[in-house]
Scaffold this motif. Structure first.
Motif, PDB file in Angstrom:
ATOM      1  N   LEU A   1      33.829  73.979  -0.897  1.00 26.35           N
ATOM      2  CA  LEU A   1      35.238  73.512  -1.236  1.00 26.35           C
ATOM      3  C   LEU A   1      36.206  74.490  -1.179  1.00 26.35           C
ATOM      4  N   ASP A   2      35.634  75.694  -1.605  1.00 26.81           N
ATOM      5  CA  ASP A   2      36.728  77.014  -1.650  1.00 26.81           C
ATOM      6  C   ASP A   2      36.733  77.339  -0.436  1.00 26.81           C
ATOM      7  N   ALA A   3      35.883  77.289   0.462  1.00 26.06           N
ATOM      8  CA  ALA A   3      35.873  77.767   2.073  1.00 26.06           C
ATOM      9  C   ALA A   3      36.803  76.943   2.534  1.00 26.06           C
TER      10      ALA A   3
ATOM     11  N   LEU B   1      38.015  66.625 -11.026  1.00 21.44           N
ATOM     12  CA  LEU B   1      36.920  65.909 -10.047  1.00 21.44           C
ATOM     13  C   LEU B   1      35.711  65.842 -10.912  1.00 21.44           C
ATOM     14  N   ALA B   2      35.232  64.621 -11.153  1.00 27.63           N
ATOM     15  CA  ALA B   2      34.027  64.188 -11.914  1.00 27.63           C
ATOM     16  C   ALA B   2      32.956  64.049 -11.073  1.00 27.63           C
ATOM     17  N   LEU B   3      32.034  64.714 -11.395  1.00 30.06           N
ATOM     18  CA  LEU B   3      30.428  64.593 -10.616  1.00 30.06           C
ATOM     19  C   LEU B   3      29.377  64.019 -11.550  1.00 30.06           C
TER      20      LEU B   3
ATOM     21  N   VAL C   1      32.765  61.272  -7.815  1.00 31.01           N
ATOM     22  CA  VAL C   1      31.779  61.349  -7.008  1.00 31.01           C
ATOM     23  C   VAL C   1      30.455  61.314  -7.348  1.00 31.01           C
ATOM     24  N   SER C   2      29.437  60.664  -6.617  1.00 32.40           N
ATOM     25  CA  SER C   2      28.268  60.381  -7.305  1.00 32.40           C
ATOM     26  C   SER C   2      27.279  61.560  -6.367  1.00 32.40           C
TER      27      SER C   2
ATOM     28  N   THR D   1      33.002  64.582  -1.346  1.00 28.48           N
ATOM     29  CA  THR D   1      33.939  65.169  -2.423  1.00 28.48           C
ATOM     30  C   THR D   1      35.202  65.779  -1.448  1.00 28.48           C
ATOM     31  N   LEU D   2      35.107  66.142  -0.463  1.00 29.95           N
ATOM     32  CA  LEU D   2      36.130  66.607   0.358  1.00 29.95           C
ATOM     33  C   LEU D   2      37.159  65.422   0.799  1.00 29.95           C
TER      34      LEU D   2
END
Length: 237
Positions: A60-62, A121-123, A148-149, A161-162
């Motif tokens: 995600l950071d990238a 963001l919930a995982l 996101v699952s 996620t993205l």
């Protein structure tokens, strides 16, 4: 390609940024140096410091070229509006996976977003379901929250996620070309993509305040940073 007349254009995205943010998503939340943090919450059996989560955060950071600050919260959140635990989330009787109804999770996450955060963001390891009992991998809403699952292969988790985070940023679905913002960008896996269509890359530049003179350098950094960690985050997943 055939352009869907209902598809969000760059101009639509710009105009969206001029309107007040709201839960309907007709206005988007502004990005700023003061509001760049996205807090990651662990629900169910997700381990905050697991290899899976660390790889996801690195990618995600990238992808966002370091513009967002991702903060993994080790605490197990509890809804502030009531004393009920997350175990009491609405279950969907007709779902064959006995999943948790997505919108009941989002409703409880909304009040957890802090003023200085871009979003939450919930995982979760819980199977997710919609009202109609259809299984889902993730969902975002206009109140700066998404869920996101994690019970999927690494590439699928990254794409999902993205995709949901970009909805948080104000991106609509893209249907005219293959793109991460296709309604199902990860299915089938062989045809999935983690890449954005050119007009969506331009939206990303606009959101981060990257002008036309710097856009080429930003896009180059976007691809180079993903390439650098691809094997570590995706191929090894």
């Amino acid at each position: 390609c055939v352009v869907d007349p209902e598809e969000q254009t760059v101009a639509d995205f710009v105009n969206m940024g001029k309107r007040e943010p709201n839960e309907q998503g007709t206005g988007r939340w502004p990005y700023s140096a003061e509001r760049r943090r996205i807090r990651i919450l662990s629900l169910g059996m997700v381990a905050a410091k697991s290899s899976q989560v660390l790889k996801l955060v690195a990618f995600l950071d990238a992808f966002f070229c370091g513009r967002f600050s991702f903060n993994v919260d080790n605490t197990k959140p509890r809804p502030p509006r009531s004393k009920k635990s997350y175990k009491s989330f609405k279950r969907v009787p007709g779902c064959k996976m006995k999943g948790v109804e997505i919108w009941s999770i989002l409703d409880e996450l909304i009040p957890l977003v802090r003023e200085d955060e871009f979003g939450v963001l919930a995982l979760t390891t819980w199977p997710l379901c919609e009202d109609n009992s259809e299984e889902g991998l993730g969902r975002a809403c206009g109140n700066r929250v998404c869920v996101v699952s994690t019970d999927v292969p690494m590439f699928e988790l990254i794409c999902t996620t993205l995709h949901e985070l970009l909805h948080l940023c104000g991106f609509d679905h893209t249907t005219s070309v293959q793109c991460l913002m296709n309604p199902s960008p990860y299915e089938p896996l062989e045809a999935g993509t983690v890449f954005l269509a050119p007009f969506n890359l331009w939206k990303l530049c606009i959101m981060f305040g990257v002008d036309s003179d710097s856009a080429e350098e930003f896009v180059k950094e976007h691809y180079e940073r993903m390439l650098e960690i691809w094997d570590e985050c995706v191929s090894s997943g």
